[in-house]
Motif scaffolding. Structure first.
Motif, PDB file in Angstrom:
ATOM      1  N   VAL A 179       2.763  -2.106  -2.514  1.00  0.00           N
ATOM      2  CA  VAL A 179       1.772  -1.445  -3.454  1.00  0.00           C
ATOM      3  C   VAL A 179       0.439  -2.264  -2.895  1.00  0.00           C
ATOM      4  CG1 VAL A 179       1.040  -1.139  -5.850  1.00  0.00           C
ATOM      5  CG2 VAL A 179       3.259  -1.027  -5.147  1.00  0.00           C
ATOM      6  N   SER A 180      -0.684  -1.725  -3.073  1.00  0.00           N
ATOM      7  CA  SER A 180      -2.062  -2.244  -2.795  1.00  0.00           C
ATOM      8  C   SER A 180      -2.297  -3.393  -3.700  1.00  0.00           C
ATOM      9  CB  SER A 180      -3.255  -1.396  -2.714  1.00  0.00           C
ATOM     10  OG  SER A 180      -3.339  -1.027  -3.907  1.00  0.00           O
ATOM     11  N   GLU A 181      -3.267  -4.335  -3.362  1.00  0.00           N
ATOM     12  CA  GLU A 181      -3.635  -5.582  -4.401  1.00  0.00           C
ATOM     13  C   GLU A 181      -3.988  -4.914  -5.767  1.00  0.00           C
ATOM     14  OE1 GLU A 181      -6.027  -8.361  -2.724  1.00  0.00           O
ATOM     15  OE2 GLU A 181      -4.709  -8.699  -1.002  1.00  0.00           O
ATOM     16  N   ASP A 182      -4.924  -3.828  -5.753  1.00  0.00           N
ATOM     17  CA  ASP A 182      -5.454  -3.411  -6.884  1.00  0.00           C
ATOM     18  C   ASP A 182      -4.631  -2.272  -7.422  1.00  0.00           C
ATOM     19  OD1 ASP A 182      -5.981  -1.590  -4.968  1.00  0.00           O
ATOM     20  OD2 ASP A 182      -8.292  -1.662  -5.203  1.00  0.00           O
ATOM     21  N   ALA A 183      -3.490  -1.940  -6.820  1.00  0.00           N
ATOM     22  CA  ALA A 183      -2.372  -1.074  -7.327  1.00  0.00           C
ATOM     23  C   ALA A 183      -3.069   0.515  -7.343  1.00  0.00           C
ATOM     24  CB  ALA A 183      -1.881  -1.288  -8.729  1.00  0.00           C
ATOM     25  N   ASP A 184      -4.128   0.760  -6.245  1.00  0.00           N
ATOM     26  CA  ASP A 184      -4.724   1.954  -6.151  1.00  0.00           C
ATOM     27  C   ASP A 184      -3.937   2.816  -5.303  1.00  0.00           C
ATOM     28  OD1 ASP A 184      -6.813   1.493  -8.100  1.00  0.00           O
ATOM     29  OD2 ASP A 184      -8.072   1.135  -6.670  1.00  0.00           O
ATOM     30  N   PHE A 185      -2.924   2.417  -4.637  1.00  0.00           N
ATOM     31  CA  PHE A 185      -2.328   3.133  -3.494  1.00  0.00           C
ATOM     32  C   PHE A 185      -1.246   2.503  -3.116  1.00  0.00           C
ATOM     33  CE2 PHE A 185      -5.318   0.801  -0.943  1.00  0.00           C
ATOM     34  CZ  PHE A 185      -4.464   0.406   0.149  1.00  0.00           C
ATOM     35  N   ILE A 186      -0.413   3.530  -2.432  1.00  0.00           N
ATOM     36  CA  ILE A 186       1.149   2.825  -1.889  1.00  0.00           C
ATOM     37  C   ILE A 186       1.061   2.886  -0.331  1.00  0.00           C
ATOM     38  CG2 ILE A 186       3.447   2.994  -1.782  1.00  0.00           C
ATOM     39  CD1 ILE A 186       3.421   3.859  -4.645  1.00  0.00           C
ATOM     40  N   ARG A 187       1.229   1.957   0.290  1.00  0.00           N
ATOM     41  CA  ARG A 187       1.086   1.559   1.713  1.00  0.00           C
ATOM     42  C   ARG A 187       2.684   1.825   2.143  1.00  0.00           C
ATOM     43  NH1 ARG A 187       2.494  -2.309   5.512  1.00  0.00           N
ATOM     44  NH2 ARG A 187       1.064  -2.008   7.613  1.00  0.00           N
ATOM     45  N   ARG A 188       3.146   3.021   3.133  1.00  0.00           N
ATOM     46  CA  ARG A 188       4.489   2.845   3.597  1.00  0.00           C
ATOM     47  C   ARG A 188       4.427   2.853   5.039  1.00  0.00           C
ATOM     48  NH1 ARG A 188       7.394   4.350  -0.823  1.00  0.00           N
ATOM     49  NH2 ARG A 188       6.580   5.953  -2.214  1.00  0.00           N
ATOM     50  N   ARG A 189       5.235   1.851   5.641  1.00  0.00           N
ATOM     51  CA  ARG A 189       5.594   2.039   7.117  1.00  0.00           C
ATOM     52  C   ARG A 189       6.889   2.807   7.293  1.00  0.00           C
ATOM     53  NH1 ARG A 189       2.642   1.146  10.988  1.00  0.00           N
ATOM     54  NH2 ARG A 189       4.462  -0.079  12.078  1.00  0.00           N
ATOM     55  N   ARG A 190       6.757   3.977   8.424  1.00  0.00           N
ATOM     56  CA  ARG A 190       7.755   4.583   8.479  1.00  0.00           C
ATOM     57  C   ARG A 190       7.983   4.826  10.010  1.00  0.00           C
ATOM     58  NH1 ARG A 190       7.845   9.287   4.674  1.00  0.00           N
ATOM     59  NH2 ARG A 190       6.274   8.822   2.807  1.00  0.00           N
ATOM     60  N   GLN A 191       9.026   5.328  10.362  1.00  0.00           N
ATOM     61  CA  GLN A 191       9.559   5.331  11.665  1.00  0.00           C
ATOM     62  C   GLN A 191      10.141   6.462  11.892  1.00  0.00           C
ATOM     63  OE1 GLN A 191      12.451   1.973  12.670  1.00  0.00           O
ATOM     64  NE2 GLN A 191      12.482   2.660  14.678  1.00  0.00           N
ATOM     65  N   CYS A 192      10.007   7.145  13.013  1.00  0.00           N
ATOM     66  CA  CYS A 192      10.343   8.267  13.682  1.00  0.00           C
ATOM     67  C   CYS A 192      11.618   8.327  14.115  1.00  0.00           C
ATOM     68  CB  CYS A 192       9.447   8.778  14.691  1.00  0.00           C
ATOM     69  SG  CYS A 192       9.943  10.597  15.334  1.00  0.00           S
ATOM     70  N   GLY A 193      12.615   9.225  13.536  1.00  0.00           N
ATOM     71  CA  GLY A 193      13.989   9.463  13.840  1.00  0.00           C
ATOM     72  C   GLY A 193      14.399   9.831  15.358  1.00  0.00           C
ATOM     73  N   GLN A 194      13.252  10.257  15.982  1.00  0.00           N
ATOM     74  CA  GLN A 194      13.483  10.832  17.433  1.00  0.00           C
ATOM     75  C   GLN A 194      12.844   9.925  18.332  1.00  0.00           C
ATOM     76  OE1 GLN A 194      12.921  14.981  17.932  1.00  0.00           O
ATOM     77  NE2 GLN A 194      12.392  14.652  20.013  1.00  0.00           N
ATOM     78  N   CYS A 195      11.817   9.691  18.137  1.00  0.00           N
ATOM     79  CA  CYS A 195      10.927   8.626  19.299  1.00  0.00           C
ATOM     80  C   CYS A 195      10.937   7.418  19.065  1.00  0.00           C
ATOM     81  CB  CYS A 195       9.390   9.157  19.638  1.00  0.00           C
ATOM     82  SG  CYS A 195       8.323   9.158  18.139  1.00  0.00           S
ATOM     83  N   GLU A 196      11.237   6.931  17.676  1.00  0.00           N
ATOM     84  CA  GLU A 196      11.560   5.647  17.054  1.00  0.00           C
ATOM     85  C   GLU A 196      10.137   4.938  17.066  1.00  0.00           C
ATOM     86  OE1 GLU A 196      14.581   3.333  18.686  1.00  0.00           O
ATOM     87  OE2 GLU A 196      15.967   4.822  18.053  1.00  0.00           O
TER      88      GLU A 196
END
Length: 149
Positions: free
Chosen positions: A18-35
């Protein structure tokens, strides 16, 4: 979520913050095919009412126009960016709380004038003199007298 690298439709969330000011959520994602990994951001979607102009046209609410109005009125005045940001937030909150799909441009203009009056009297007079299109000096004098009270 579609992978931006290979287009594969299956990705996995690896990390969520969650961002410092709680205005947005940051998500790290990984592809299931190319990784490969990529970042996405989630923000709430809010819809402001359309602005109805004097001639009846309807235009989308534009926060950059609101900020430009404040900047012009407050030019060379001792008002901080934080104070302007707070005033704009108050106006936007009022717009959202109205619950209407449309708002008259003059109502929005009056909201701006109220906020400017709190921030800086000179900026208020500048904005009001243009916004209200004074026809003679007596109307301008009445506004200045109102500010003095």
């Amino acid at each position: 979520m579609k992978c931006p690298f290979c287009g594969h439709l299956e990705t996995q969330v690896v990390e969520t913050r969650v961002s410092e000011d709680a205005d947005f959520i940051r998500r790290r994602r990984q592809c299931g095919q190319c990784e490969k990994r990529f970042t996405t951001y989630e923000r709430p979607e809010v819809s402001f009412p359309a602005v109805v102009k004097k001639d009846g046209r309807r235009v989308d609410y534009a926060p950059d126009k609101l900020r430009a109005s404040f900047s012009l009125a407050l030019r060379k005045r001792p008002v901080s960016t934080e104070q302007v940001d707070a005033a704009i937030e108050r106006i936007e909150e009022k717009l959202l709380n109205l619950g209407n799909r449309e708002v008259a441009a003059n109502r929005l203009g009056e909201m701006v004038m109220r906020e400017l009056k709190k921030l800086d009297k000179v900026a208020y007079v500048r904005f009001a003199s243009v916004y209200r299109s004074f026809e003679d000096i007596d109307e301008f004098r009445a506004l200045v007298d109102e500010v003095r009270r």
